[in-house]
Scaffold this motif. Sequence first.
Motif, PDB file in Angstrom:
ATOM      1  N   VAL A  25       0.845  -1.197   0.000  1.00  0.00           N
ATOM      2  CA  VAL A  25       0.000   0.000   0.000  1.00  0.00           C
ATOM      3  C   VAL A  25       0.880   1.247   0.000  1.00  0.00           C
ATOM      4  N   ALA A  26       1.986   1.187   0.739  1.00  0.00           N
ATOM      5  CA  ALA A  26       2.898   2.335   0.817  1.00  0.00           C
ATOM      6  C   ALA A  26       3.599   2.592  -0.515  1.00  0.00           C
ATOM      7  N   SER A  27       4.065   1.530  -1.188  1.00  0.00           N
ATOM      8  CA  SER A  27       4.792   1.728  -2.448  1.00  0.00           C
ATOM      9  C   SER A  27       3.862   2.211  -3.561  1.00  0.00           C
ATOM     10  N   ILE A  28       2.586   1.840  -3.487  1.00  0.00           N
ATOM     11  CA  ILE A  28       1.613   2.369  -4.452  1.00  0.00           C
ATOM     12  C   ILE A  28       1.532   3.882  -4.311  1.00  0.00           C
ATOM     13  N   ALA A  55      -2.157  -5.453  -0.428  1.00  0.00           N
ATOM     14  CA  ALA A  55      -1.504  -4.779  -1.547  1.00  0.00           C
ATOM     15  C   ALA A  55      -2.184  -5.139  -2.862  1.00  0.00           C
ATOM     16  N   MET A  56      -2.614  -6.400  -2.989  1.00  0.00           N
ATOM     17  CA  MET A  56      -3.321  -6.822  -4.197  1.00  0.00           C
ATOM     18  C   MET A  56      -4.618  -6.042  -4.354  1.00  0.00           C
ATOM     19  N   ARG A  57      -5.344  -5.926  -3.262  1.00  0.00           N
ATOM     20  CA  ARG A  57      -6.600  -5.174  -3.287  1.00  0.00           C
ATOM     21  C   ARG A  57      -6.340  -3.698  -3.604  1.00  0.00           C
ATOM     22  N   GLY A  58      -5.308  -3.138  -2.976  1.00  0.00           N
ATOM     23  CA  GLY A  58      -4.981  -1.732  -3.202  1.00  0.00           C
ATOM     24  C   GLY A  58      -4.568  -1.450  -4.632  1.00  0.00           C
ATOM     25  N   LEU A  59      -3.835  -2.376  -5.238  1.00  0.00           N
ATOM     26  CA  LEU A  59      -3.383  -2.193  -6.619  1.00  0.00           C
ATOM     27  C   LEU A  59      -4.565  -2.208  -7.584  1.00  0.00           C
ATOM     28  N   LEU A  60      -5.500  -3.132  -7.363  1.00  0.00           N
ATOM     29  CA  LEU A  60      -6.685  -3.198  -8.221  1.00  0.00           C
ATOM     30  C   LEU A  60      -7.561  -1.955  -8.043  1.00  0.00           C
ATOM     31  N   GLU A  61      -7.714  -1.521  -6.808  1.00  0.00           N
ATOM     32  CA  GLU A  61      -8.529  -0.324  -6.552  1.00  0.00           C
ATOM     33  C   GLU A  61      -7.902   0.915  -7.181  1.00  0.00           C
ATOM     34  N   TYR A  62      -6.577   0.994  -7.143  1.00  0.00           N
ATOM     35  CA  TYR A  62      -5.900   2.135  -7.757  1.00  0.00           C
ATOM     36  C   TYR A  62      -6.145   2.143  -9.266  1.00  0.00           C
ATOM     37  N   ILE A  85      -5.202   9.429 -15.224  1.00  0.00           N
ATOM     38  CA  ILE A  85      -6.036  10.411 -14.529  1.00  0.00           C
ATOM     39  C   ILE A  85      -6.741   9.731 -13.370  1.00  0.00           C
ATOM     40  N   LEU A  86      -6.380  10.122 -12.173  1.00  0.00           N
ATOM     41  CA  LEU A  86      -6.962   9.514 -10.979  1.00  0.00           C
ATOM     42  C   LEU A  86      -8.321  10.144 -10.713  1.00  0.00           C
ATOM     43  N   CYS A  87      -9.354   9.325 -10.763  1.00  0.00           N
ATOM     44  CA  CYS A  87     -10.725   9.800 -10.546  1.00  0.00           C
ATOM     45  C   CYS A  87     -11.058   9.649  -9.068  1.00  0.00           C
ATOM     46  N   GLU A  88     -11.049  10.749  -8.366  1.00  0.00           N
ATOM     47  CA  GLU A  88     -11.343  10.703  -6.938  1.00  0.00           C
ATOM     48  C   GLU A  88     -12.803  10.343  -6.728  1.00  0.00           C
ATOM     49  N   ARG A  89     -13.041   9.514  -5.732  1.00  0.00           N
ATOM     50  CA  ARG A  89     -14.415   9.144  -5.414  1.00  0.00           C
ATOM     51  C   ARG A  89     -15.128  10.323  -4.781  1.00  0.00           C
ATOM     52  N   GLU A  90     -16.220  10.706  -5.396  1.00  0.00           N
ATOM     53  CA  GLU A  90     -16.958  11.860  -4.894  1.00  0.00           C
ATOM     54  C   GLU A  90     -17.891  11.444  -3.769  1.00  0.00           C
ATOM     55  N   LEU A 140     -12.571  -3.512 -17.414  1.00  0.00           N
ATOM     56  CA  LEU A 140     -13.276  -4.790 -17.337  1.00  0.00           C
ATOM     57  C   LEU A 140     -12.398  -5.853 -16.688  1.00  0.00           C
ATOM     58  N   ARG A 141     -11.137  -5.922 -17.083  1.00  0.00           N
ATOM     59  CA  ARG A 141     -10.221  -6.900 -16.480  1.00  0.00           C
ATOM     60  C   ARG A 141      -9.995  -6.610 -15.003  1.00  0.00           C
ATOM     61  N   LEU A 142      -9.871  -5.342 -14.648  1.00  0.00           N
ATOM     62  CA  LEU A 142      -9.685  -4.975 -13.242  1.00  0.00           C
ATOM     63  C   LEU A 142     -10.894  -5.378 -12.407  1.00  0.00           C
ATOM     64  N   LEU A 143     -12.082  -5.174 -12.950  1.00  0.00           N
ATOM     65  CA  LEU A 143     -13.302  -5.567 -12.241  1.00  0.00           C
ATOM     66  C   LEU A 143     -13.375  -7.086 -12.092  1.00  0.00           C
ATOM     67  N   GLN A 144     -12.981  -7.809 -13.132  1.00  0.00           N
ATOM     68  CA  GLN A 144     -12.980  -9.271 -13.061  1.00  0.00           C
ATOM     69  C   GLN A 144     -11.997  -9.764 -12.005  1.00  0.00           C
ATOM     70  N   PHE A 145     -10.801  -9.174 -11.968  1.00  0.00           N
ATOM     71  CA  PHE A 145      -9.808  -9.572 -10.975  1.00  0.00           C
ATOM     72  C   PHE A 145     -10.276  -9.226  -9.561  1.00  0.00           C
ATOM     73  N   SER A 146     -10.937  -8.082  -9.407  1.00  0.00           N
ATOM     74  CA  SER A 146     -11.442  -7.684  -8.089  1.00  0.00           C
ATOM     75  C   SER A 146     -12.515  -8.654  -7.609  1.00  0.00           C
ATOM     76  N   ASP A 147     -13.401  -9.035  -8.517  1.00  0.00           N
ATOM     77  CA  ASP A 147     -14.445  -9.995  -8.168  1.00  0.00           C
ATOM     78  C   ASP A 147     -13.838 -11.342  -7.798  1.00  0.00           C
ATOM     79  N   ARG A 148     -12.818 -11.769  -8.546  1.00  0.00           N
ATOM     80  CA  ARG A 148     -12.186 -13.053  -8.246  1.00  0.00           C
ATOM     81  C   ARG A 148     -11.420 -12.997  -6.925  1.00  0.00           C
ATOM     82  N   LEU A 149     -10.876 -11.823  -6.576  1.00  0.00           N
ATOM     83  CA  LEU A 149     -10.191 -11.683  -5.288  1.00  0.00           C
ATOM     84  C   LEU A 149     -11.180 -11.847  -4.138  1.00  0.00           C
TER      85      LEU A 149
END
Length: 269
Positions: A25-28, A55-62, A85-90, A140-149
């Motif tokens: 999480v820190a290195s991200i 860290a896996m969760r943090g990388l996918l969320e980023y 472009i980082l889209c901040e959660r509103e 789409l791939r990020l969402l699939q990996f997040s769901d599989r995690l």
Amino acid sequence: MLAKTYNLDCDLVYQRQWRRTPVSVASIQDYLSKISKRSWVLHECLERVPEDIDAMRGLLEYGLQGTDLEALIAIGKGEDGGRFILCEREEVYESTDGYGVEELMTSTEEATRNRREELLAQVNFDNLTLAQRELCRARLRLLQFSDRLLTYEEVLGGPHAAGERYDHRFFEKFRSENIVRLAVNYARAAAALTLRQLLPSLSGSCCPDSQAAAALTLRQLLPSLSGSCCPDSQAAAALTLRQLLPSLSGSCCPDSQAAAALTLRQLLP
């Protein structure tokens, strides 16, 4: 600082530091978040598999934060310059005066939904640019990996147990494996509990093509189970089918129903 002082490419400096540091999480935050090239950042989010589940969760969320609607809109307007472009959660803040908890939650959800609809209206999905399509594919791939995690966490016994039992080498294969083939392998191992955790997403699928493919795959992969000498394997396979096939029974696809019936006859004499 040194890179800026000597007019060096800061991206290259941070890329090197990121690659030489275990993902955390820190290195991200310290390195990956300072790299601007979108294609490079998304490649790292999709391909690197950290040894730590947080860290896996943090990388996918980023990665997901950089592939949301704001980024898609900026790319369409040509305002991105290839940058991540980082889209901040509103968060929608409203006065709580006169609101109960449920009313406040409903009001906030409605405001968030309205904001999202406004953003969606700015995207022409019938005429996406190549860069926009690539962003959508990455998301789409990020969402699939997040769901599989999340699925893997349940298989390991929940979020608390997953922290100790997480195996990054196993997850690297698990996240890309066909879900039906995984279910069949667990059925052959008589892992009924794991099957119950793996398959709800399939049984509730609203996609007839996915259901048909699942039934066809089961028909191809499971015949050997019907003659198995292991009652537990047969029971697990039967459980798999009962979870998979309720939605298939009402399917409008005759091939799905036929495949399901054939598989049941093979497994449940």
